[in-house]
Design an enzyme around this catalytic site. Structure first.
Site, PDB file in Angstrom:
ATOM      1  N   SER A  65       0.799  -1.240   0.000  1.00  0.00           N
ATOM      2  CA  SER A  65       0.000   0.000   0.000  1.00  0.00           C
ATOM      3  C   SER A  65       0.825   1.281   0.000  1.00  0.00           C
ATOM      4  CB  SER A  65      -0.944   0.028   1.193  1.00  0.00           C
ATOM      5  OG  SER A  65      -2.034  -0.828   0.934  1.00  0.00           O
ATOM      6  N   LYS A  68       0.329   3.263  -2.987  1.00  0.00           N
ATOM      7  CA  LYS A  68      -0.838   4.145  -3.132  1.00  0.00           C
ATOM      8  C   LYS A  68      -0.435   5.620  -3.105  1.00  0.00           C
ATOM      9  CE  LYS A  68      -3.924   0.726  -0.974  1.00  0.00           C
ATOM     10  NZ  LYS A  68      -4.599   0.345   0.296  1.00  0.00           N
ATOM     11  N   TYR A 190      -3.855  -2.751 -10.227  1.00  0.00           N
ATOM     12  CA  TYR A 190      -3.700  -2.511  -8.783  1.00  0.00           C
ATOM     13  C   TYR A 190      -2.758  -3.542  -8.149  1.00  0.00           C
ATOM     14  CZ  TYR A 190      -4.956  -2.359  -3.824  1.00  0.00           C
ATOM     15  OH  TYR A 190      -4.897  -2.304  -2.449  1.00  0.00           O
ATOM     16  N   TYR A 241      -4.680   3.526   8.241  1.00  0.00           N
ATOM     17  CA  TYR A 241      -6.043   2.975   8.340  1.00  0.00           C
ATOM     18  C   TYR A 241      -6.628   3.208   9.737  1.00  0.00           C
ATOM     19  CZ  TYR A 241      -3.740   0.892   4.398  1.00  0.00           C
ATOM     20  OH  TYR A 241      -3.010   0.727   3.258  1.00  0.00           O
ATOM     21  N   VAL A 259       1.187  -3.800   3.792  1.00  0.00           N
ATOM     22  CA  VAL A 259       1.195  -5.135   4.402  1.00  0.00           C
ATOM     23  C   VAL A 259       2.454  -5.952   4.076  1.00  0.00           C
ATOM     24  CG1 VAL A 259      -1.313  -5.395   4.691  1.00  0.00           C
ATOM     25  CG2 VAL A 259      -0.225  -6.155   2.560  1.00  0.00           C
TER      26      VAL A 259
HETATM   27  N1  GLN Z   1      -2.329  -5.136  -2.006  1.00  0.00           N
HETATM   28  C1  GLN Z   1      -2.840  -5.087  -0.668  1.00  0.00           C
HETATM   29  C2  GLN Z   1      -4.348  -5.296  -0.634  1.00  0.00           C
HETATM   30  O1  GLN Z   1      -5.042  -4.793  -1.452  1.00  0.00           O
HETATM   31  C3  GLN Z   1      -2.460  -3.781  -0.032  1.00  0.00           C
HETATM   32  C4  GLN Z   1      -2.966  -3.643   1.369  1.00  0.00           C
HETATM   33  C5  GLN Z   1      -2.015  -2.925   2.283  1.00  0.00           C
HETATM   34  O2  GLN Z   1      -0.815  -2.885   2.068  1.00  0.00           O
HETATM   35  N2  GLN Z   1      -2.542  -2.420   3.377  1.00  0.00           N
HETATM   36  O3  GLN Z   1      -4.879  -5.949   0.211  1.00  0.00           O
END
Ligand code: GLN
Length: 306
Positions: A65, A68, A190, A241, A259
């Site tokens: 993430s 992002k 994605y 989050y 993650v």
């Molecule tokens: N690719 C992961 C997902 O969509 C990214 C989530 C994350 O890093 N928090 O679940």
């Protein structure tokens, strides 16, 4: 200050190893379950060009993430403020992959960092680019002035094969008219973007424009200063989050987590910090990396609230 930072990072890396047995790796993406968990790295890049590192700071990991941030920046460059018609700027208070608010809020995600919001950003990039994941990757290459960073195809495939939840989020938003491209194409892009592999040293350097009013040190302007400020604000309020409040309380800096175990933090006007360790807590944030950045901020007194 330079010698102090180098020594502090070494101390933090030595201590962090003891925390690497806590938590669990993200095994809902099977390829990430294979990452040896007892690893830790940290790097600090300063706006005046210094780079400090300790532990496995040059070991590439799945940025997940944290990508992002780059995708949002690219979408903002292309769309400007129109983007905010389709994605909000409020913390969600829900896990990164939650669907729960989408029905009540007519398919408009709370912010660009929860998965729903990131999928809207990817939809925008799918509209603008033939190969949106390449556009994100090439943007990272421009930020680093080199092309060595790559997408890990195995991680991308592994996530794509297990993307039912993101598919559900995407279909649901599409039913509200907030996604325009085909869901399959959005998920392909994605998952590939999340599978970019980078080291702490690379991530700290790539994100420096967020610490430098939107200008990448030694390179070009990336964003207007006001947009860089806004991204920092979103990182503080939404970057971790449903742990964003706790991160603001403990660390006091804008952060973005992934993650894969990476956490990027920005000290506006000064530096960017990236720490990494694979094992996560229940909110999907790396335990050892969060503790390391907390320790760095506490010891240096660097916080946006001083
Ligand atoms: N690719 C992961 C997902 O969509 C990214 C989530 C994350 O890093 N928090 O679940």
């Amino acid at each position: 200050m330079s010698a102090d930072i180098a020594a502090l990072l070494q101390t933090i890396a030595d201590e962090a190893i003891a925390l690497t047995d806590r938590g669990a790796v993200a095994d809902y993406i099977p390829a990430l379950a294979n990452v040896p968990p007892r690893q830790f790295g940290i790097a600090v890049a300063t706006v005046d060009g210094a780079l400090h590192r300790a532990g496995s700071a040059d070991q590439a990991f799945s940025i997940q993430s944290i990508s992002k941030l780059f995708a949002l920046t690219l979408a903002l460059q292309r769309e400007g403020d129109d983007l905010w018609q389709r994605v909000g700027r409020e913390p969600s208070g829900t896990p990164f992959n939650s669907l729960v608010l989408l029905e009540r809020e007519s398919g408009v995600p709370r912010n660009p960092f929860v998965n729903a919001g990131a999928l809207v950003i990817t939809d925008v990039l799918c509209h603008r680019y033939l190969q949106p994941e390449r556009a994100v990757l090439e943007f990272v290459h421009r930020l680093l002035s080199r092309t060595s960073v790559a997408i890990d195809p195995q991680v991308a495939r592994s996530e794509r094969l297990h993307s039912d939840r993101n598919a559900a989020i995407a279909h649901f938003m599409r039913s509200f008219g907030n996604l325009r491209q085909e869901v399959a194409a959005i998920l392909d892009a994605y998952c590939a973007q999340c599978a970019i592999a980078m080291s702490c040293a690379e991530l700290a350097r790539a994100a420096l424009f967020l610490a430098a009013d939107g200008v990448q040190p030694g390179a070009a302007r990336v964003l207007q200063a006001a947009d860089a400020r806004r991204i920092n604000a979103l990182m503080l309020t939404c970057g971790a989050y449903d742990a964003a409040g706790d991160f603001a309380f403990r660390i006091g800096l804008p952060t973005k987590t992934g993650v894969g175990g990476g956490i990027l933090a920005i000290v506006p006007g000064r530096m960017s910090i990236c720490a990494w360790s694979p094992r996560l807590d229940a909110t999907g944030n790396s335990i050892a990396a969060a503790a390391a950045i907390e320790r760095f901020a506490a010891t240096t007194g660097l916080s946006i609230f001083r």
